[in-house]
Scaffold this motif. Structure first.
Motif, short mmCIF file in Angstrom:
data_model
loop_
_atom_site.label_atom_id
_atom_site.label_comp_id
_atom_site.label_asym_id
_atom_site.label_seq_id
_atom_site.Cartn_x
_atom_site.Cartn_y
_atom_site.Cartn_z
N HIS A 98 0.85 -1.18 0.00
CA HIS A 98 0.00 0.00 0.00
C HIS A 98 0.89 1.23 0.00
O HIS A 98 1.76 1.37 0.86
N LEU A 99 0.67 2.11 -0.96
CA LEU A 99 1.51 3.31 -1.09
C LEU A 99 0.82 4.53 -0.49
O LEU A 99 -0.40 4.55 -0.31
N ALA A 100 1.64 5.54 -0.25
CA ALA A 100 1.14 6.73 0.44
C ALA A 100 -0.03 7.39 -0.29
O ALA A 100 -0.94 7.92 0.33
N ASP A 101 -0.02 7.37 -1.61
CA ASP A 101 -1.09 8.06 -2.35
C ASP A 101 -2.35 7.20 -2.52
O ASP A 101 -3.27 7.59 -3.24
N GLY A 102 -2.38 6.03 -1.89
CA GLY A 102 -3.58 5.20 -1.94
C GLY A 102 -3.52 4.06 -2.94
O GLY A 102 -4.33 3.13 -2.89
#
Length: 276
Positions: A98-102
Motif C-alpha cells: 500500500h503506497l502513500a497516495d492510496g
DNA sequence: ACCCTTGTTTATGA
DNA sequence: ATCATAAACAAGGG
C-alpha cells in the motif's frame, strides 16, 4: 508466462507506479509466496520507499531506501497489478504494497510458485541463486565460452539459469528456430557462426517480445510461437496453425527434449547426425 | 476425471 | 564431478 520479456514488462510497470513513494502497509493475503517471514518483511518495508528497479533474467528487484532489496520471482503464473480499492483487487492477489497516495501494488500468482523475499543486495542474490549473465547482456563470445565445453544437448543448457539468465521454454524454442539450430545438437559441436546466430536470435526474440510487452498474439508472423497452439482452440490435438512460418507445407514437430515440450521445424532445424 | 502447463529445487541413479 | 530423469511444489483450465 513470466520469462524475461514478461518480467521486464513488470519491472517497467513497477518503475512507473511505485518509485519514490512511501510504503504505508504490507498486506499479506497468502503467506505461501513469502520467502522471508512476514514480520521481517513488514519491518523492512513500511515507512521505506523504492529507489530503483532492476532485473536479472526472470528476477525483478526493488531497491529500498533502507539499502535492502526486495527480490521478486514470478514462478509459473506470477503477475503484477495495481488497484485502489479493496474490492478491485485482482483475482489471486497474494500480497499487496500500500503506497502513500492510496495506490496498492499487487503481486498476483494463481499457482503460488512465485516468491517475494528480502535480500541484502542484487549481487548477493545473484550469487546465492547462481544466476549467470542476463540473456540480454550475454555476448556471442560468452555464449561460446560457456556452452562449447559441454557435450550435452543444447536446449537444457539454454534453460539453465546459471549459464545465462532469462530464457524459458518457449523462448528457447523460438531462439533455436530463428537460429536454425536443432535443440538436441550437442553444445560442443556448434561452430562459431552458430554461436553468433544463437546470440543474434536471442537478441531478436527478446527485444521483439519486450517491444510487444510480451503479448504473443502481436508477435511477427515469422515467429514459431504461433504454432504452439496457445491461442483460441488450445485443446490438445486441435491446434490450428501447425505449419512452419517459413515453409507453409512443413509441419512443426512436437516432442519432449529434457522433459519439456519442444517445437521444431524439421526443415529449418535439421536433426543432428549420430556422429555428433 | 484426466491431462496439460510458461519455473525451480531436490532426490536419485548412472 | 557430471549428467539425465523424475518428482515435488499448487492450482487453473480444457
Amino acid at each position: 508466462m513470466p520469462e524475461l520479456p514478461e518480467v521486464e514488462t513488470y519491472r517497467r510497470f513497477l518503475n512507473e507506479v511505485i518509485l519514490h513513494q512511501a510504503i504505508v502497509a504490507l498486506e499479506v493475503r497468502d503467506a505461501h509466496v513469502l520467502g522471508t517471514p512476514e514480520d521481517v518483511l513488514r519491518e523492512n518495508l513500511v515507512g521505506r520507499q523504492v529507489t530503483a528497479t532492476r532485473r536479472i533474467g526472470k528476477n525483478c528487484f526493488l531497491e529500498l531506501s533502507s539499502g535492502q532489496v526486495l527480490a521478486l520471482h514470478f514462478g509459473m503464473s506470477g503477475d503484477v497489478g495495481a488497484y485502489r480499492h479493496d474490492h478491485d483487487a485482482p483475482r489471486f492477489t497474494r500480497v499487496a504494497l500500500h503506497l502513500a497516495d492510496g495506490l496498492r501494488v499487487a503481486f498476483i500468482d494463481p499457482r503460488k510458485f512465485g516468491r517475494i523475499r528480502l535480500t541484502e543486495s542484487v549481487a548477493h542474490y545473484q550469487q546465492a541463486k547462481k544466476l549467470g549473465p542476463d540473456a540480454l547482456d550475454v555476448t556471442a563470445t560468452q555464449l561460446q565460452q560457456r556452452l562449447s565445453p559441454k557435450k550435452t544437448i543444447l536446449k537444457p543448457l539454454l534453460l539453465d539459469q546459471s549459464i545465462t539468465a532469462g530464457l524459458g521454454n518457449w523462448i528457447v524454442d523460438e531462439v533455436l528456430f530463428q537460429a536454425k539450430i536443432h535443440p538436441e545438437r550437442r553444445a560442443n559441436t556448434l561452430v562459431t557462426a552458430e554461436f553468433e546466430a544463437l546470440h543474434a536470435a536471442i537478441q531478436l526474440v527478446l527485444t521483439t517480445a519486450i517491444s510487444h510487452e510480451a503479448t504473443y498474439r502481436h508477435f511477427p508472423a515469422s515467429f514459431l510461437i504461433h504454432a504452439r497452439g496457445w491461442d483460441e482452440s488450445a485443446t490438445p490435438g486441435t491446434e490450428k496453425h501447425l505449419f512452419c512460418p517459413k515453409h507453409s507445407k512443413t509441419k512443426i514437430a512436437k516432442s519432449y527434449v529434457g522433459g519439456r515440450a519442444t517445437y521444431v521445424c524439421p526443415r529449418c532445424q535439421p536433426e543432428p547426425v549420430k556422429s555428433e
